[in-house]
Design a protein around this motif. Structure first.
Motif, PDB file in Angstrom:
ATOM      1  N   GLY A 171      24.147 -23.925  -5.973  1.00 47.51           N
ATOM      2  CA  GLY A 171      23.715 -22.999  -5.898  1.00 47.51           C
ATOM      3  C   GLY A 171      24.634 -22.179  -5.145  1.00 47.51           C
ATOM      4  N   ALA A 172      25.239 -20.404  -5.714  1.00 44.24           N
ATOM      5  CA  ALA A 172      25.677 -19.608  -5.468  1.00 44.24           C
ATOM      6  C   ALA A 172      25.256 -18.497  -4.057  1.00 44.24           C
ATOM      7  N   THR A 173      24.155 -18.592  -3.628  1.00 39.59           N
ATOM      8  CA  THR A 173      23.295 -18.018  -2.887  1.00 39.59           C
ATOM      9  C   THR A 173      24.642 -19.250  -1.193  1.00 39.59           C
ATOM     10  N   GLU A 174      24.906 -20.211  -1.053  1.00 40.27           N
ATOM     11  CA  GLU A 174      26.093 -21.483  -0.519  1.00 40.27           C
ATOM     12  C   GLU A 174      26.770 -20.550  -0.566  1.00 40.27           C
ATOM     13  N   ALA A 175      27.749 -21.081  -1.221  1.00 39.79           N
ATOM     14  CA  ALA A 175      28.731 -20.407  -2.223  1.00 39.79           C
ATOM     15  C   ALA A 175      28.886 -18.755  -1.114  1.00 39.79           C
ATOM     16  N   ILE A 176      28.054 -17.794  -1.195  1.00 35.14           N
ATOM     17  CA  ILE A 176      28.728 -16.887  -1.150  1.00 35.14           C
ATOM     18  C   ILE A 176      29.001 -16.745   0.331  1.00 35.14           C
ATOM     19  N   THR A 177      27.664 -17.240   0.993  1.00 36.86           N
ATOM     20  CA  THR A 177      27.535 -18.423   2.490  1.00 36.86           C
ATOM     21  C   THR A 177      28.870 -18.200   3.016  1.00 36.86           C
ATOM     22  N   GLY A 209      30.796 -19.158  -9.463  1.00 30.94           N
ATOM     23  CA  GLY A 209      29.980 -18.978 -10.629  1.00 30.94           C
ATOM     24  C   GLY A 209      28.527 -19.941  -9.944  1.00 30.94           C
ATOM     25  N   SER A 210      27.437 -19.447 -11.038  1.00 36.89           N
ATOM     26  CA  SER A 210      26.123 -20.620 -10.784  1.00 36.89           C
ATOM     27  C   SER A 210      25.726 -21.293 -12.317  1.00 36.89           C
ATOM     28  N   ALA A 211      25.800 -22.190 -12.181  1.00 31.33           N
ATOM     29  CA  ALA A 211      25.316 -22.908 -13.209  1.00 31.33           C
ATOM     30  C   ALA A 211      23.849 -22.440 -13.224  1.00 31.33           C
ATOM     31  N   LEU A 226      18.608 -22.895 -15.435  1.00 29.92           N
ATOM     32  CA  LEU A 226      18.050 -24.034 -14.695  1.00 29.92           C
ATOM     33  C   LEU A 226      18.132 -23.015 -13.009  1.00 29.92           C
ATOM     34  N   THR A 227      18.054 -21.675 -13.153  1.00 30.83           N
ATOM     35  CA  THR A 227      17.910 -21.166 -11.708  1.00 30.83           C
ATOM     36  C   THR A 227      17.413 -22.728 -10.724  1.00 30.83           C
ATOM     37  N   GLY A 228      16.288 -22.606 -10.829  1.00 26.74           N
ATOM     38  CA  GLY A 228      15.829 -23.844  -9.920  1.00 26.74           C
ATOM     39  C   GLY A 228      16.650 -25.337  -8.901  1.00 26.74           C
ATOM     40  N   LEU A 232      23.202  -3.794  -4.104  1.00 28.40           N
ATOM     41  CA  LEU A 232      23.791  -4.975  -3.117  1.00 28.40           C
ATOM     42  C   LEU A 232      22.503  -6.033  -2.950  1.00 28.40           C
ATOM     43  N   TYR A 233      23.293  -6.749  -3.632  1.00 29.66           N
ATOM     44  CA  TYR A 233      22.769  -7.842  -3.840  1.00 29.66           C
ATOM     45  C   TYR A 233      22.240  -8.557  -2.648  1.00 29.66           C
ATOM     46  N   ASP A 234      20.894  -9.246  -2.210  1.00 23.66           N
ATOM     47  CA  ASP A 234      20.243  -8.870  -0.938  1.00 23.66           C
ATOM     48  C   ASP A 234      21.254 -10.024   0.482  1.00 23.66           C
ATOM     49  N   MET A 280      27.347  -7.162 -12.793  1.00 24.38           N
ATOM     50  CA  MET A 280      26.306  -6.516 -11.299  1.00 24.38           C
ATOM     51  C   MET A 280      25.359  -6.924 -11.359  1.00 24.38           C
ATOM     52  N   ASN A 281      24.491  -7.685 -10.186  1.00 24.80           N
ATOM     53  CA  ASN A 281      23.423  -6.793  -9.793  1.00 24.80           C
ATOM     54  C   ASN A 281      22.851  -6.122  -9.525  1.00 24.80           C
ATOM     55  N   PRO A 282      22.181  -5.261  -9.551  1.00 23.17           N
ATOM     56  CA  PRO A 282      20.903  -4.962 -10.589  1.00 23.17           C
ATOM     57  C   PRO A 282      21.631  -4.072 -11.614  1.00 23.17           C
TER      58      PRO A 282
HETATM   59  N1  PMP Z   1      24.527 -13.738  -6.376  1.00 23.38           N
HETATM   60  C1  PMP Z   1      24.363 -12.686  -7.352  1.00 23.38           C
HETATM   61  C2  PMP Z   1      24.243 -11.193  -7.577  1.00 23.38           C
HETATM   62  C3  PMP Z   1      22.932 -12.978  -7.581  1.00 23.38           C
HETATM   63  O1  PMP Z   1      22.117 -12.037  -8.805  1.00 23.38           O
HETATM   64  C4  PMP Z   1      22.005 -14.585  -7.274  1.00 23.38           C
HETATM   65  C5  PMP Z   1      20.663 -14.674  -8.280  1.00 23.38           C
HETATM   66  N2  PMP Z   1      20.001 -15.011  -7.802  1.00 23.38           N
HETATM   67  C6  PMP Z   1      22.686 -15.104  -6.538  1.00 23.38           C
HETATM   68  C7  PMP Z   1      24.210 -14.418  -6.294  1.00 23.38           C
HETATM   69  C8  PMP Z   1      22.547 -16.668  -6.401  1.00 23.38           C
HETATM   70  O2  PMP Z   1      22.351 -17.420  -7.232  1.00 23.38           O
HETATM   71  P1  PMP Z   1      22.026 -19.497  -7.462  1.00 23.38           P
HETATM   72  O3  PMP Z   1      20.881 -18.993  -8.014  1.00 23.38           O
HETATM   73  O4  PMP Z   1      23.056 -19.621  -7.949  1.00 23.38           O
HETATM   74  O5  PMP Z   1      21.806 -19.298  -5.981  1.00 23.38           O
END
Ligand code: PMP
Ligand code: GLN
Length: 385
Positions: free
Chosen positions: A95-101, A228-230, A236-238, A120-122, A169-171
């Protein structure tokens, strides 16, 4: 008992989990947490299922299956003309979450300054703090979310290690313009700083806007890690398959972080995502067009109900000001009330600010089928009446 980690003890449960639980408890339509209510493309899901029976269920290579790294490099070239080395320039993550970390771990030493842009994203702020980074915040404000150039320039210093940039950008749904990215590139070059570019919504950009990776600007390829995030690209967020592209010396560090975080990502999902990324550009265009229609439906409906809806150029979300509805309570109270009474859930915008958030704004997810959006609007109308 001795206390645990101080920073984690201060971190609450994410607002996405809190609002999803409240939505479930009250039978509310969940326009809070961003996830589509349709399955991703059937042939990609079938490929993942088939791959489970294909004798490749052991650890894949640490930086990702060669076919997925090649597909990431190819789509970078096809969409943006980027030259990414599939061997040394890509890491596949969970996931992108791990990528960010992993990217933040790769770059931050304790005491380094990190520029973050609110809202900013949480995950950004707690991660930077846990790594000992010193946070420098720059704020975007509704209704236009313009980049405050002077404040951004002031946030940079000789101690700046990196900027974390989320576009689309989220949100806010803001897509940073070429001019804004050019200004950011100038600051990075002047201060010899890096950018970690969270581009998970790269393919969800609507008419009138275009996504441009910061990495594609002159001189920026050596400064940027692009995520990026598949999950977002294939609805397919899961699955939690992410990928980082960048220059080999930085990618080496990201992959060292990745080897200590998860080491690898499920091989059947990687194989299916490789197939997905090879889709014709029509797939990406159709995905964005569908989401754009959903955005328009929800935005028009909310505006009819009296919300002041802000423009969104990309991603899964729109933000809206509810002051004209005559409610003066804060956004957390408003979202709880709307979830429990109207049975429609959203996310309070203040969750994306550290302090002094703009008042009376909420975020709605429109990544839902039109019929569900219509139903949510009907519920809100009934509630207003
Ligand atoms: N970055 C942003 C801005 C997001 O909105 C999300 C969505 N949850 C993520 C990262 C995380 O993506 P992933 O589900 O691939 O970990
Ligand atoms: N990115 C999703 C959102 O902003 C949530 C993902 C999560 O719950 N961690 O709604």
């Amino acid at each position: 008992m001795k206390p645990g980690n101080r920073l984690l003890e201060q971190t609450g449960t994410t607002i996405f989990t809190i609002m999803s639980a409240l939505a479930q408890e009250h039978g509310a339509i969940n326009l809070g947490q961003g996830f589509p209510d349709i399955e991703g493309p059937a042939h990609i899901i079938q490929a993942a299922a088939d791959a489970l029976y294909d004798q490749r269920n052991q650890y894949p290579p640490m930086t990702g299956l060669p076919e997925l790294r090649a597909a990431v490099a190819a789509v970078n070239a096809r969409c943006y003309g980027l030259e990414i080395d599939p061997l040394g320039g890509v890491v596949v993550t969970s996931g992108a979450t791990e990528a960010i970390t992993a990217c933040l771990m790769a770059l931050i030493n304790p005491g380094d300054e990190v520029v973050l842009i609110e809202p900013l994203y949480d995950t950004y702020l707690p991660l930077v703090r846990m790594l000992g980074g010193i946070v420098r915040l720059v704020r975007l404000e509704p209704p236009d979310w313009a980049l405050p150039r002077a404040a951004l320039a002031e946030a940079f210093s000789p101690r700046t290690k990196l900027l974390l940039l989320n576009t689309p950008m989220n949100p806010t749904g803001k897509v940073f313009s070429a001019e804004e990215l050019g200004f950011i590139a100038g600051l990075l070059a002047t201060h010899d700083a890096y950018a970690v570019c969270d581009e998970v919504y790269e393919h969800l950009v609507f008419a009138g806007a275009a996504h441009l990776p910061l990495m594609a600007l002159p001189g920026m390829a050596s400064h940027c890690l692009r995520i990026g995030s598949a999950g977002k690209t294939f609805s397919l967020t899961g699955w939690k398959v992410g990928y980082v592209s960048g220059p080999a010396p930085l990618i080496t560090l990201v992959s060292r972080a990745h080897q200590h975080l998860t080491f690898t990502t499920a091989p059947n999902l990687q194989r299916a995502v490789a197939l997905g990324l090879a889709s014709s550009l029509d797939y990406f265009t159709a995905l964005a067009a569908r989401l754009q229609a959903q955005r328009d439906l929800l935005a028009a409906g909310l505006a009819r109900l009296g919300f002041a809806v802000l423009p969104a150029q990309g991603g899964y979300f729109i933000t809206a000001d509810y002051s004209a509805l005559g409610y003066s309570g804060n956004d957390h109270e408003f979202c709880r009330m709307m979830t429990m009474q109207a049975k429609v859930a959203a996310i309070p915008l203040s969750s994306f600010y550290v302090a002094d958030a703009p008042a009376h704004h909420v975020r709605f997810a429109f990544c839902k089928q039109p019929a569900l959006l219509e139903q949510a609007l009907a519920r809100l109308e009934h509630w207003r009446a």
